[in-house]
Write a protein that holds these residues in place. Structure first.
Motif, PDB file in Angstrom:
ATOM      1  N   ILE A  15       1.107  -1.474  -0.038  1.00  0.00           N
ATOM      2  CA  ILE A  15       0.297  -0.296  -0.251  1.00  0.00           C
ATOM      3  C   ILE A  15       1.062   1.520   0.445  1.00  0.00           C
ATOM      4  CG2 ILE A  15      -1.667   1.281   1.340  1.00  0.00           C
ATOM      5  CD1 ILE A  15      -2.893  -1.174   2.020  1.00  0.00           C
ATOM      6  N   LEU A  16       1.598   1.542   0.986  1.00  0.00           N
ATOM      7  CA  LEU A  16       3.118   2.481   0.493  1.00  0.00           C
ATOM      8  C   LEU A  16       3.484   2.465   0.038  1.00  0.00           C
ATOM      9  CD1 LEU A  16       4.399   1.890   4.887  1.00  0.00           C
ATOM     10  CD2 LEU A  16       2.183   3.955   3.803  1.00  0.00           C
ATOM     11  N   ILE A  17       4.257   1.213  -0.885  1.00  0.00           N
ATOM     12  CA  ILE A  17       4.932   1.377  -2.080  1.00  0.00           C
ATOM     13  C   ILE A  17       3.887   2.185  -3.703  1.00  0.00           C
ATOM     14  CG2 ILE A  17       6.218   0.237  -3.997  1.00  0.00           C
ATOM     15  CD1 ILE A  17       6.896  -1.842  -1.681  1.00  0.00           C
ATOM     16  N   THR A  18       2.798   1.681  -3.521  1.00  0.00           N
ATOM     17  CA  THR A  18       1.712   2.101  -4.316  1.00  0.00           C
ATOM     18  C   THR A  18       1.776   3.392  -4.106  1.00  0.00           C
ATOM     19  OG1 THR A  18       0.462  -0.115  -4.942  1.00  0.00           O
ATOM     20  CG2 THR A  18       0.037   1.478  -5.875  1.00  0.00           C
ATOM     21  N   PHE A  19       1.345   3.798  -3.405  1.00  0.00           N
ATOM     22  CA  PHE A  19       0.918   5.514  -2.967  1.00  0.00           C
ATOM     23  C   PHE A  19       2.014   6.275  -3.058  1.00  0.00           C
ATOM     24  CE2 PHE A  19       0.223   8.657   0.537  1.00  0.00           C
ATOM     25  CZ  PHE A  19      -0.986   9.325   0.388  1.00  0.00           C
ATOM     26  N   GLN A  20       3.154   5.921  -2.579  1.00  0.00           N
ATOM     27  CA  GLN A  20       4.191   6.541  -3.125  1.00  0.00           C
ATOM     28  C   GLN A  20       4.754   7.064  -4.498  1.00  0.00           C
ATOM     29  OE1 GLN A  20       4.668   8.405  -0.955  1.00  0.00           O
ATOM     30  NE2 GLN A  20       6.835   8.555  -0.095  1.00  0.00           N
ATOM     31  N   ALA A  21       4.336   5.699  -5.355  1.00  0.00           N
ATOM     32  CA  ALA A  21       4.165   5.692  -6.447  1.00  0.00           C
ATOM     33  C   ALA A  21       3.157   6.939  -7.350  1.00  0.00           C
ATOM     34  CB  ALA A  21       4.271   4.405  -7.418  1.00  0.00           C
ATOM     35  N   ALA A  22       2.474   6.855  -6.428  1.00  0.00           N
ATOM     36  CA  ALA A  22       0.923   7.722  -7.148  1.00  0.00           C
ATOM     37  C   ALA A  22       1.184   9.271  -6.903  1.00  0.00           C
ATOM     38  CB  ALA A  22      -0.946   7.510  -6.683  1.00  0.00           C
ATOM     39  N   ARG A  23       1.911   9.827  -5.836  1.00  0.00           N
ATOM     40  CA  ARG A  23       2.394  10.899  -5.185  1.00  0.00           C
ATOM     41  C   ARG A  23       3.815  10.932  -6.532  1.00  0.00           C
ATOM     42  NH1 ARG A  23       5.202  10.889  -0.814  1.00  0.00           N
ATOM     43  NH2 ARG A  23       4.155  13.367  -0.119  1.00  0.00           N
ATOM     44  N   GLY A  24       4.387  10.395  -7.488  1.00  0.00           N
ATOM     45  CA  GLY A  24       5.539  10.474  -7.509  1.00  0.00           C
ATOM     46  C   GLY A  24       6.818  10.714  -6.873  1.00  0.00           C
ATOM     47  N   GLU A  25       6.916  10.520  -5.799  1.00  0.00           N
ATOM     48  CA  GLU A  25       7.935  10.244  -4.793  1.00  0.00           C
ATOM     49  C   GLU A  25       8.459   8.783  -4.695  1.00  0.00           C
ATOM     50  OE1 GLU A  25       9.351  12.177  -3.143  1.00  0.00           O
ATOM     51  OE2 GLU A  25       7.903  13.773  -2.918  1.00  0.00           O
ATOM     52  N   ALA A  26       9.680   8.814  -4.278  1.00  0.00           N
ATOM     53  CA  ALA A  26      10.087   7.137  -4.551  1.00  0.00           C
ATOM     54  C   ALA A  26       9.943   6.509  -2.215  1.00  0.00           C
ATOM     55  CB  ALA A  26      11.982   7.349  -4.118  1.00  0.00           C
ATOM     56  N   SER A  27       9.447   5.257  -2.630  1.00  0.00           N
ATOM     57  CA  SER A  27       9.413   4.888  -1.334  1.00  0.00           C
ATOM     58  C   SER A  27      10.441   4.282  -0.396  1.00  0.00           C
ATOM     59  CB  SER A  27       8.212   3.383  -1.621  1.00  0.00           C
ATOM     60  OG  SER A  27       8.729   2.957  -2.511  1.00  0.00           O
ATOM     61  N   HIS A  28      11.658   3.862  -1.244  1.00  0.00           N
ATOM     62  CA  HIS A  28      11.872   3.691  -0.485  1.00  0.00           C
ATOM     63  C   HIS A  28      13.773   5.035  -0.335  1.00  0.00           C
ATOM     64  CE1 HIS A  28      10.953  -0.672  -1.576  1.00  0.00           C
ATOM     65  NE2 HIS A  28      10.856  -0.830   0.315  1.00  0.00           N
ATOM     66  N   PHE A  29      14.123   4.468   0.862  1.00  0.00           N
ATOM     67  CA  PHE A  29      15.364   5.492   0.776  1.00  0.00           C
ATOM     68  C   PHE A  29      15.187   7.127   1.089  1.00  0.00           C
ATOM     69  CE2 PHE A  29      17.321   1.773  -2.069  1.00  0.00           C
ATOM     70  CZ  PHE A  29      17.064   0.793  -1.412  1.00  0.00           C
ATOM     71  N   ASN A  30      13.793   7.708   0.962  1.00  0.00           N
ATOM     72  CA  ASN A  30      13.471   8.653   1.186  1.00  0.00           C
ATOM     73  C   ASN A  30      13.004   9.489   2.300  1.00  0.00           C
ATOM     74  OD1 ASN A  30      12.250  11.184   0.206  1.00  0.00           O
ATOM     75  ND2 ASN A  30      10.387  10.043  -1.465  1.00  0.00           N
ATOM     76  N   VAL A  31      13.696   9.808   2.926  1.00  0.00           N
ATOM     77  CA  VAL A  31      13.818  11.158   3.718  1.00  0.00           C
ATOM     78  C   VAL A  31      13.486  12.501   3.620  1.00  0.00           C
ATOM     79  CG1 VAL A  31      14.363   9.228   5.081  1.00  0.00           C
ATOM     80  CG2 VAL A  31      16.428  10.440   4.621  1.00  0.00           C
ATOM     81  N   SER A  32      13.570  12.178   2.110  1.00  0.00           N
ATOM     82  CA  SER A  32      13.221  14.258   1.785  1.00  0.00           C
ATOM     83  C   SER A  32      12.286  14.980   2.947  1.00  0.00           C
ATOM     84  CB  SER A  32      13.579  14.563   0.718  1.00  0.00           C
ATOM     85  OG  SER A  32      11.957  13.967   0.009  1.00  0.00           O
ATOM     86  N   ASN A  33      11.733  14.503   3.273  1.00  0.00           N
ATOM     87  CA  ASN A  33      10.761  15.127   3.985  1.00  0.00           C
ATOM     88  C   ASN A  33       9.842  14.413   5.432  1.00  0.00           C
ATOM     89  OD1 ASN A  33       8.143  14.362   3.336  1.00  0.00           O
ATOM     90  ND2 ASN A  33       8.247  15.435   1.460  1.00  0.00           N
ATOM     91  N   THR A  34       8.897  15.404   6.615  1.00  0.00           N
ATOM     92  CA  THR A  34       8.302  14.409   7.469  1.00  0.00           C
ATOM     93  C   THR A  34       7.727  13.305   7.034  1.00  0.00           C
ATOM     94  OG1 THR A  34       8.425  16.125   8.642  1.00  0.00           O
ATOM     95  CG2 THR A  34       7.770  14.329   9.353  1.00  0.00           C
ATOM     96  N   TRP A  35       7.080  13.254   6.228  1.00  0.00           N
ATOM     97  CA  TRP A  35       6.049  12.231   5.423  1.00  0.00           C
ATOM     98  C   TRP A  35       6.739  11.409   5.225  1.00  0.00           C
ATOM     99  CZ3 TRP A  35       1.687   9.623   5.809  1.00  0.00           C
ATOM    100  CH2 TRP A  35       1.564   8.419   4.969  1.00  0.00           C
ATOM    101  N   ASN A  36       7.857  11.410   4.242  1.00  0.00           N
ATOM    102  CA  ASN A  36       8.582  10.567   3.742  1.00  0.00           C
ATOM    103  C   ASN A  36       9.568   9.719   4.904  1.00  0.00           C
ATOM    104  OD1 ASN A  36       7.513  10.377   0.704  1.00  0.00           O
ATOM    105  ND2 ASN A  36       8.793  12.619   0.496  1.00  0.00           N
ATOM    106  N   GLN A  37       9.707  10.124   5.796  1.00  0.00           N
ATOM    107  CA  GLN A  37      10.777   9.360   6.880  1.00  0.00           C
ATOM    108  C   GLN A  37       9.056   8.356   7.104  1.00  0.00           C
ATOM    109  OE1 GLN A  37      11.988  12.724   9.252  1.00  0.00           O
ATOM    110  NE2 GLN A  37      13.886  13.844   7.467  1.00  0.00           N
TER     111      GLN A  37
END
Length: 289
Positions: free
Chosen positions: A72-94
Motif C-alpha cells: 500500500i505504501l509503495i503504491t501510494f508513494q508511486a501515485a504521488r510521484g515519490e520514491a518509497s525506499h531510502f526517501n527521507v526528504s521530508n517528515t511524511w517520507n521519513q
C-alpha cells in the motif's frame, strides 16, 4: 496481489511520469508480483504441512497484514510521484520509510518462525523436510540482505549532519548505477544489492518445487544428500553475490573469480539435477483401511 497487478498495468501506459528515468508504476508491479509468488509458496507450506500448527492462522494473518502495509505504501508513494525506499526528504517520507522498515522486519520474523515447526515435523520425510528448510532459510537470508541497502552511506551521513535530508541508503554499491536492465532496473555497471536480494527470496520456490517433486517418491539417502548439496550451493552462491555487490562489481559483468565461481556452482547443480531427476519413479504405496 494478482488483482493489484492487473489493476496497475494500465497505468504503465496511461501515466507517463518517471522517477530516475523509470516509469513510476514499474516498482509497485514488481513488488506485487514478488509478494504474490512468495504468498502462494508460503500458503502451500502452511496448508500442506502445517495444518495443525497452532500458530498457522496467526502467522498467515501477520504475513498478510505486513505485506499489505508494504505494498500500500509503495503504491501510494508511486501515485504521488515519490520514491518509497531510502526517501527521507521530508517528515511524511521519513514516516513512510520507517513504517516500511518496521513492517518488513515483522514480516521477516514471522517468515523465520515457519522454520521451527517444519524442523520439528517428524512425519515429513527427510529429503522433503530438508528441501523446505533450505528454501525458507535462504529466503530469510535473501530478505535480510535488504537491510544492507538501507544503511546510510558516508556522504549521506555527512549531509544529514548539515541538516540536509534526501536519501538514506541505496540499491547500488561502487558508483553511479547507469542504465539498468529492462523492467528490473538492476545495474549492469556497479554492484546492485537487489540482485542477491531477489535471488535469495525466490530460490525458495526452487526448493518447494523440489519438495513437491519428491513427495510421491520413496525416501532414499541419495535424495537427502542431493538436496543438502543443492542448499549449500545455492546459499554459497547467494553469499558470493552479496560479497561481489559490496565490492562494487555488477553480477552481469564478467569477473575472473566471481563469474567462474558461479559457472562452477551451476555446473555442479546441473549434474546433481540430472542425477536426481533421472532416478527411477518409485512411488510410495498408499493403503486405505
Amino acid at each position: 496481489m494478482v488483482v493489484l497487478t492487473i489493476t496497475m498495468i494500465p497505468f504503465l501506459f496511461l501515466d507517463t511520469r518517471t522517477l530516475l528515468g523509470v516509469n513510476l508504476w514499474i516498482k509497485p508491479i514488481k513488488f506485487t508480483l514478488s509478494l504474490g509468488i512468495y504468498s502462494l509458496s508460503t500458503v502451500w507450506i502452511l496448508e500442506r504441512f502445517l495444518t495443525h500448527w497452532r500458530f498457522n492462522r496467526f502467522t498467515q494473518i501477520a504475513l498478510t497484514i505486513t505485506s499489505l502495509i508494504e505494498i500500500i505504501l509503495i503504491t501510494f508513494q508511486a501515485a504521488r510521484g515519490e520514491a518509497s525506499h531510502f526517501n527521507v526528504s521530508n517528515t511524511w517520507n521519513q514516516i513512510v520509510f520507517s513504517i516500511m522498515g518496521t513492517s518488513i522486519s515483522i514480516f521477516w520474523l514471522f517468515h523465520l518462525a515457519i522454520i521451527i515447526p517444519i524442523f520439528k515435523h517428524k512425519q515429513i520425510t527427510k529429503p522433503i523436510r530438508e528441501s523446505l528448510l533450505w528454501g525458507l532459510v535462504i529466503a530469510g537470508f535473501g530478505m535480510i540482505i535488504g537491510f544492507l541497502m538501507t544503511t546510510p552511506r558516508p556522504e549521506q551521513l555527512e549531509m544529514m549532519k548539515q541538516g540536509i535530508f534526501q536519501t538514506s541508503g541505496s540499491h547500488t554499491f561502487g558508483g553511479e548505477p547507469g542504465q539498468g536492465i529492462t523492467f528490473f532496473g538492476w545495474s549492469t555497471i556497479v554492484g546492485d544489492m537487489r540482485v542477491p536480494h531477489f535471488f535469495g527470496m525466490h530460490v525458495m520456490q526452487v526448493f518447494f518445487v523440489l519438495a513437491a517433486f519428491l513427495m510421491p517418491k520413496k525416501e532414499t539417502k541419495e535424495q537427502s544428500y542431493i538436496v543438502r548439496m543443492f542448499g549449500i550451493l545455492f546459499l554459497s552462491t547467494n553469499i558470493l553475490m552479496v560479497v561481489q555487490t559490496l565490492m562494487g562489481f555488477s553480477i552481469f559483468v564478467y569477473h575472473p573469480f566471481f563469474t567462474l565461481s558461479y559457472a562452477l556452482f551451476f555446473l555442479v547443480l546441473f549434474s546433481l539435477s540430472i542425477r536426481l531427476f533421472s532416478q527411477p519413479k518409485i512411488s510410495i504405496p498408499e493403503v486405505i483401511v
